[in-house]
Motif scaffolding. Structure first.
Motif, mmCIF file in Angstrom:
data_model
loop_
_atom_site.group_PDB
_atom_site.id
_atom_site.type_symbol
_atom_site.label_atom_id
_atom_site.label_comp_id
_atom_site.label_asym_id
_atom_site.label_seq_id
_atom_site.Cartn_x
_atom_site.Cartn_y
_atom_site.Cartn_z
ATOM 1 N N PHE A 131 66.000 34.055 43.739
ATOM 2 C CA PHE A 131 64.772 33.789 42.984
ATOM 3 C C PHE A 131 65.029 33.954 41.486
ATOM 4 C CE2 PHE A 131 63.501 36.175 46.933
ATOM 5 C CZ PHE A 131 63.255 35.034 47.694
ATOM 6 N N LYS A 132 65.002 32.840 40.774
ATOM 7 C CA LYS A 132 65.336 32.853 39.345
ATOM 8 C C LYS A 132 64.250 33.554 38.535
ATOM 9 C CE LYS A 132 66.616 29.600 35.663
ATOM 10 N NZ LYS A 132 66.805 28.159 35.362
ATOM 11 N N LYS A 133 63.026 33.085 38.640
ATOM 12 C CA LYS A 133 61.907 33.702 37.912
ATOM 13 C C LYS A 133 60.879 34.207 38.906
ATOM 14 C CE LYS A 133 58.609 33.129 34.143
ATOM 15 N NZ LYS A 133 59.169 34.270 33.381
ATOM 16 N N LEU A 134 60.382 35.408 38.643
ATOM 17 C CA LEU A 134 59.393 36.030 39.523
ATOM 18 C C LEU A 134 58.164 36.394 38.704
ATOM 19 C CD1 LEU A 134 58.675 37.493 42.290
ATOM 20 C CD2 LEU A 134 59.643 39.536 41.229
ATOM 21 N N VAL A 135 56.995 36.037 39.212
ATOM 22 C CA VAL A 135 55.732 36.407 38.568
ATOM 23 C C VAL A 135 54.824 37.034 39.615
ATOM 24 C CG1 VAL A 135 53.674 35.555 37.382
ATOM 25 C CG2 VAL A 135 55.908 34.577 36.830
ATOM 26 N N ASN A 136 54.243 38.176 39.284
ATOM 27 C CA ASN A 136 53.311 38.851 40.198
ATOM 28 C C ASN A 136 51.891 38.675 39.702
ATOM 29 O OD1 ASN A 136 55.854 41.190 40.181
ATOM 30 N ND2 ASN A 136 55.253 40.177 42.057
ATOM 31 N N GLN A 137 51.034 38.092 40.561
ATOM 32 C CA GLN A 137 49.640 37.976 40.163
ATOM 33 C C GLN A 137 48.928 39.313 40.362
ATOM 34 O OE1 GLN A 137 50.626 36.830 43.132
ATOM 35 N NE2 GLN A 137 48.981 36.874 44.637
ATOM 36 N N GLY A 138 47.901 39.553 39.567
ATOM 37 C CA GLY A 138 47.138 40.790 39.685
ATOM 38 C C GLY A 138 46.131 40.708 40.816
ATOM 39 N N MET A 139 45.585 41.854 41.170
ATOM 40 C CA MET A 139 44.611 41.910 42.261
ATOM 41 C C MET A 139 43.230 41.469 41.766
ATOM 42 S SD MET A 139 43.510 45.251 44.507
ATOM 43 C CE MET A 139 45.185 45.500 45.100
ATOM 44 N N ILE A 140 42.512 40.726 42.616
ATOM 45 C CA ILE A 140 41.121 40.375 42.329
ATOM 46 C C ILE A 140 40.225 41.384 43.042
ATOM 47 C CG2 ILE A 140 39.303 38.656 42.663
ATOM 48 C CD1 ILE A 140 41.337 36.494 42.253
ATOM 49 N N LEU A 141 39.384 42.060 42.265
ATOM 50 C CA LEU A 141 38.493 43.081 42.810
ATOM 51 C C LEU A 141 37.148 42.461 43.189
ATOM 52 C CD1 LEU A 141 39.194 45.783 40.073
ATOM 53 C CD2 LEU A 141 40.305 45.557 42.307
ATOM 54 N N GLY A 142 36.342 43.207 43.919
ATOM 55 C CA GLY A 142 34.993 42.760 44.234
ATOM 56 C C GLY A 142 34.108 42.786 42.994
ATOM 57 N N GLU A 143 32.892 42.252 43.115
ATOM 58 C CA GLU A 143 31.969 42.252 41.970
ATOM 59 C C GLU A 143 31.592 43.660 41.556
ATOM 60 O OE1 GLU A 143 29.272 39.216 41.084
ATOM 61 O OE2 GLU A 143 29.566 38.160 42.964
ATOM 62 N N ASP A 144 31.814 44.636 42.466
ATOM 63 C CA ASP A 144 31.522 46.028 42.134
ATOM 64 C C ASP A 144 32.701 46.717 41.465
ATOM 65 O OD1 ASP A 144 33.259 46.111 44.249
ATOM 66 O OD2 ASP A 144 31.962 47.275 45.584
ATOM 67 N N GLY A 145 33.777 45.940 41.200
ATOM 68 C CA GLY A 145 34.946 46.513 40.548
ATOM 69 C C GLY A 145 35.861 47.280 41.482
ATOM 70 N N GLN A 146 35.552 47.296 42.782
ATOM 71 C CA GLN A 146 36.367 48.002 43.764
ATOM 72 C C GLN A 146 37.253 47.006 44.513
ATOM 73 O OE1 GLN A 146 36.147 51.488 44.162
ATOM 74 N NE2 GLN A 146 34.892 51.252 42.317
ATOM 75 N N LYS A 147 38.328 47.526 45.111
ATOM 76 C CA LYS A 147 39.191 46.682 45.921
ATOM 77 C C LYS A 147 38.377 46.078 47.053
ATOM 78 C CE LYS A 147 43.439 46.776 48.675
ATOM 79 N NZ LYS A 147 44.562 47.604 49.175
ATOM 80 N N MET A 148 38.576 44.771 47.299
ATOM 81 C CA MET A 148 37.801 44.106 48.342
ATOM 82 C C MET A 148 38.183 44.639 49.721
ATOM 83 S SD MET A 148 37.440 40.099 47.330
ATOM 84 C CE MET A 148 36.792 39.582 45.741
ATOM 85 N N SER A 149 37.169 44.972 50.517
ATOM 86 C CA SER A 149 37.408 45.416 51.892
ATOM 87 C C SER A 149 36.140 45.194 52.703
ATOM 88 C CB SER A 149 37.811 46.891 51.934
ATOM 89 O OG SER A 149 36.718 47.721 51.616
ATOM 90 N N LYS A 150 36.325 44.978 54.009
ATOM 91 C CA LYS A 150 35.170 44.773 54.894
ATOM 92 C C LYS A 150 34.260 45.986 54.890
ATOM 93 C CE LYS A 150 35.905 43.144 58.990
ATOM 94 N NZ LYS A 150 36.562 42.998 60.319
ATOM 95 N N SER A 151 34.857 47.189 54.830
ATOM 96 C CA SER A 151 34.049 48.402 54.901
ATOM 97 C C SER A 151 33.137 48.538 53.686
ATOM 98 C CB SER A 151 34.968 49.635 54.998
ATOM 99 O OG SER A 151 35.807 49.729 53.866
ATOM 100 N N ARG A 152 33.569 48.045 52.521
ATOM 101 C CA ARG A 152 32.726 48.121 51.326
ATOM 102 C C ARG A 152 31.729 46.965 51.264
ATOM 103 N NH1 ARG A 152 37.750 49.480 48.557
ATOM 104 N NH2 ARG A 152 37.756 51.698 48.047
ATOM 105 N N GLY A 153 31.951 45.943 52.081
ATOM 106 C CA GLY A 153 31.047 44.794 52.084
ATOM 107 C C GLY A 153 31.133 43.965 50.822
#
Length: 849
Positions: A604-626
């Protein structure tokens, strides 16, 4: 809905069907008439939950680059597939009896539907899934090559096992053992994270707080027979070749730290009263005179031998408790140190002093030799341990600072830095670096030690006690040895089972398939197939190579195609794969390079890591948080182009950012505005404002600035600012009574990689019969980009008083003169003579009084 309304649903379905029918994105192998560009996504696990909005972020970024590169004249390879083996499908099979393949194929179909709905320009003819026998045939082939290879230390490369020099005079059994001990794929009994409830071994990363990450089941440490891969043989090359790749320094550092190269010495401590010795690795051999006790890992094989009768019960209880902890829990620096004395003693080789041997779970069998010499005056963990258990603390390094020296002498401070040797016999007075060299040489002369390099990196534990994984192409013979099956027998397919439940023992589920397990060899002897399966990492190690030639039944990939396409020019994926997946892939690639199957040292010549997209509440997206956002709903309500555009407009690709439906609506309005520039919403025909007329100077300059800005931003992954530039141009064009058709065509072309469906539709309505997918990227004139006049703020003592407009090419003297003529500046000066006038090009003038 009127004839001319922006009907995104109809438009997107139309163009997706067109692209598929005309195979617009099919890559042409070995086309030397164009430069090649291989752009790759980290392929997803086909979860029953389907795509979440985090997936399309990386996929949209690579798609923009792929579409842009095609327009720039590149032959682009942009494939997609599925990392399809995995524990969730097996757990579902155990619970429901549904074959994991059925679940996996259903999940793939759903996620493929979602992916296609977003209009990514993948070459779907190259689609792969790691669970297809036609795919894992070649995973098995690579494992056979590893099994049938050894690492030549002198040449620092892998070679076929038949080329291994074997000493003369060995018995057949010893000869086999000698060879097997050097294979790159080998068996070993190692302590593993065993989860009885899941019936499988878990990686350290899958264990949190002593329980499985999935399901929260208790996990214990126990020795088990496992297949291992000698990744440690490649440690130096994995470090050195990081200079060959265009990766962020933070990702490189993660790999460097994971490999954990340390230079030091291996030292031999004799166990008092036994013939056995304990070897330890230390980076500080200069502190040997301060070693006042030893600590062994609870799993160390000598613990059971040296423990005294009086300490046996306490030691066994401690070992049992340690087995229930993960390596992470055990090495947590903040936790209270625990341990038990074995009753045995060792002899310090530099002063012949008798020192106690303890066990403690902060020492891991997987690092170094599984035993340490403890120097509490100069190691923080040893200092805590010695303080708690009232063990001797002997200072042997004098700090440069008098204050530190006094605190160490009083036992208030553990000094871990370099200094001067004290209480170290003939070595007193030596500086730390000198002492390290001298003591290492002294030990080597007496056969008590040697210079050594150690790594935190361990050999790769490569087997799982699961059904849903690649079968090993290995059989166990009656005499206890193992051999690989013939390559002509590949793929070795998984057998069907009546149920997928663990047996409740360490024996994997495949052991139930007795007809499959028990085989008769060509010479009439019987053997048993390996019943462990490979980890999910196996198929994902090399998938980028199968994309080069996915339907080849004769070999994993054609060498000519590999030479043409490799290395991967751009690889985009989550930072969570920064260590293991990337390290494993690099290891396999280097091994294949050694044997001549690939032409590049790095995949792999060039590597780019995308950032995480959070929920509208600013928290990590998860089913438990809805707070999970389903991309299907966004596409239904606003269209795929709005989804794509918003994910790129949220902020820098690498940044973490919260989702906002208001933001989606905002970019959707931008697309509607772009649509109305060209289409009359009432009639559906071209807007009457569009004419074959030349553009005015301001419009032409803004257009060429936009073409340059968007192209430069795509090259540097600044997608959000590229979109901002297009928005500025659209707003400008919306104010014109006459819109030159040529300007609108260029706008549509630069928009196309970002919002391809609406761009295709507008391109067609502007009178073009063919797709714009391979239209040339618009060119720009550097002469037109330059502004003829610029506006500068004028400050007096740092406060803005006025603004001036000057020629773009004006020199400093002309700018100063214009600034000093401003009425408001003259008024502010009140007859005073300026001390100096500072011109900051293209920004401001500051008059200092």
């Amino acid at each position: 809905m009127t004839e001319g309304t922006y009907d995104f649903g109809r438009i997107e379905r139309k163009w997706q069907a067109y692209w598929e029918e005309h195979k617009c994105f099919r890559a042409t192998d070995c086309d030397v008439s164009k430069p090649k560009y291989y752009v790759l996504d980290m392929f997803p696990y086909p979860s029953g939950q389907g795509l979440h909005v985090g997936h399309p972020e990386g996929y949209t970024a690579t798609d923009i680059v792929a579409r842009y590169k095609r327009m720039k004249g590149f032959n682009v390879l942009h494939p997609f597939g599925w990392d399809a083996f995995g524990l969730p499908a097996e757990q579902h099979a155990i619970a429901t009896g549904t074959h994991p393949e059925e679940t996996t194929n259903k999940n793939i179909a759903n996620m493929k539907r979602q992916t296609k709905a977003l209009g990514f320009s993948y070459d779907w003819d190259r689609e792969v899934a790691t669970t297809d026998p036609e795919y894992y045939q070649w995973t098995q082939w690579i494992v056979l090559k590893l099994f049938n290879s050894y690492f030549d230390e002198e040449l620092q490369k892998a070679r076929p096992i038949e080329e291994l020099p074997v000493p003369d005079g060995l018995s057949d059994q010893d000869r086999r053992r000698y060879i097997d001990d050097r294979r790159l794929a080998y068996q070993s009994s190692v302590p593993v994270n065993w989860c009885p409830a899941l019936g499988t071994v878990l990686a350290n990363e899958e264990v949190v707080g002593g329980v499985s990450e999935r399901g929260g089941h208790p996990v214990i440490r126990k020795p088990m027979r496992q297949w291992m891969l000698r990744i440690t043989k490649y440690a130096e090359r994995l470090l050195d070749d990081l200079k060959e790749v265009d990766w962020s320094e933070s990702i490189k550092k993660l790999q460097v730290d994971w490999i954990g190269r340390s230079v030091g010495a291996e030292v031999c401590f004799r166990i008092d009263g036994y013939e056995d010795n304990i070897w330890v690795f230390t980076t500080r051999p200069d502190t040997l005179f301060g070693a006042t006790y030893m600590v062994m890992a609870p799993e160390h094989p000598l613990v059971g031998t040296i423990v005294t009768e009086a300490q046996k019960q306490a030691v066994e209880a401690y070992c049992e408790a340690a087995a229930r902890k993960s390596d992470l829990d055990r090495t947590d620096l903040a936790k209270d140190k625990t341990g038990v004395f074995t009753g045995a003693h060792a002899i310090n080789p530099v002063n012949n002093e008798r020192i106690p041997i303890w066990i403690s779970d902060y020492v891991l069998i997987s690092y170094g030799t599984g035993a340490i010499m403890a120097v509490p005056a100069h190691d923080d963990r040893d200092f805590e341990f010695a303080t708690k258990f009232e063990l001797p603390i002997v200072q042997v390094v004098q700090p440069p600072s008098t204050e530190d020296a006094e605190r160490v002498a009083r036992g208030e401070l553990c000094f871990t830095g370099d200094g001067t040797a004290i209480h170290s016999g003939p070595f007193d007075g030596l500086a730390t670096p000198e002492f390290k060299e001298a003591i290492t040489a002294w030990l080597a002369e007496r056969g008590l030690g040697k210079k050594a390099i150690n790594y935190k990196l361990r050999d790769w534990l490569f087997s799982r006690q699961r059904y849903w994984g690649e079968p090993f192409p290995i059989v166990h013979l009656a005499d206890g040895t193992v051999t690989g099956i013939s390559e002509s027998e590949l793929p070795l397919r998984l057998p069907d089972l009546d149920d997928y439940k663990p047996l409740g023992t360490a024996e994997p589920p495949l052991a139930k398939a007795t007809d499959w397990v028990n085989v008769t060899l060509p010479d009439g002897s019987t053997a048993r197939r390996e019943t462990n399966t490979m980890p999910q990492w196996a198929g994902s190690c090399w998938y980028y190579l199968r994309y080069l030639d996915p339907r080849n039944s004769e070999r994993g990939w054609d060498p000519e195609k590999e030479k043409y396409w490799m290395p991967v020019d751009l690889y985009v994926g989550g930072a969570e794969h920064a260590v293991l997946h990337l390290l494993y892939s690099r290891f396999w690639h280097k091994f294949l390079y050694d044997l001549g199957y690939v032409s590049t040292k790095e995949p792999f010549k060039k590597l780019v890591n995308q950032g995480m997209i959070l929920g509208e509440d600013g928290q990590k997206m998860s089913k438990s948080r809805g707070n999970v956002v389903n991309p299907d709903q966004v596409v239904t309500d606003y269209g795929a182009d709005s989804m794509r555009l918003y994910e790129m407009f949220m902020g820098p690709l690498e940044a973490m950012k919260p989702w906002s439906m208001n933001g989606v609506q905002g970019v959707h309005r931008f697309l509607q505005k772009t649509w109305r520039l060209i289409v009359d919403e009432e009639t559906g025909r071209l807007s009457s404002c569009i004419q074959d007329a030349p553009a005015d100077e301001e419009t032409l300059r803004l257009l060429h600035q936009t073409i340059k800005k968007v192209g430069d931003d795509v090259e540097s992954f600044g997608f959000n600012t590229a979109i901002s530039a297009m928005m500025i141009l659209v707003n400008h064009l919306g104010r014109l009574q006459v819109r030159p058709k040529s300007v609108l065509e260029s706008l549509v072309l630069v928009l196309a990689p970002f919002a391809p469906h609406v761009a295709e539709e507008l391109w067609q309505r502007l009178g073009h019969a063919n797709s714009l997918a391979h239209e040339p990227w618009p060119s720009y004139d550097t002469g037109l980009i330059q502004e003829k006049q610029i506006e500068l703020a004028v400050q007096v003592n740092g406060k803005i008083k006025d603004r001036i407009v000057v020629a773009a090419e004006a020199d400093e003297d002309a700018i100063k003169a214009e600034a000093l003529r401003c009425d408001k500046v003259v008024e502010a000066l009140a007859g005073k003579t300026p001390r100096k006038v500072i011109v900051i090009k293209s920004r401001l003038v500051n008059v200092v009084v």
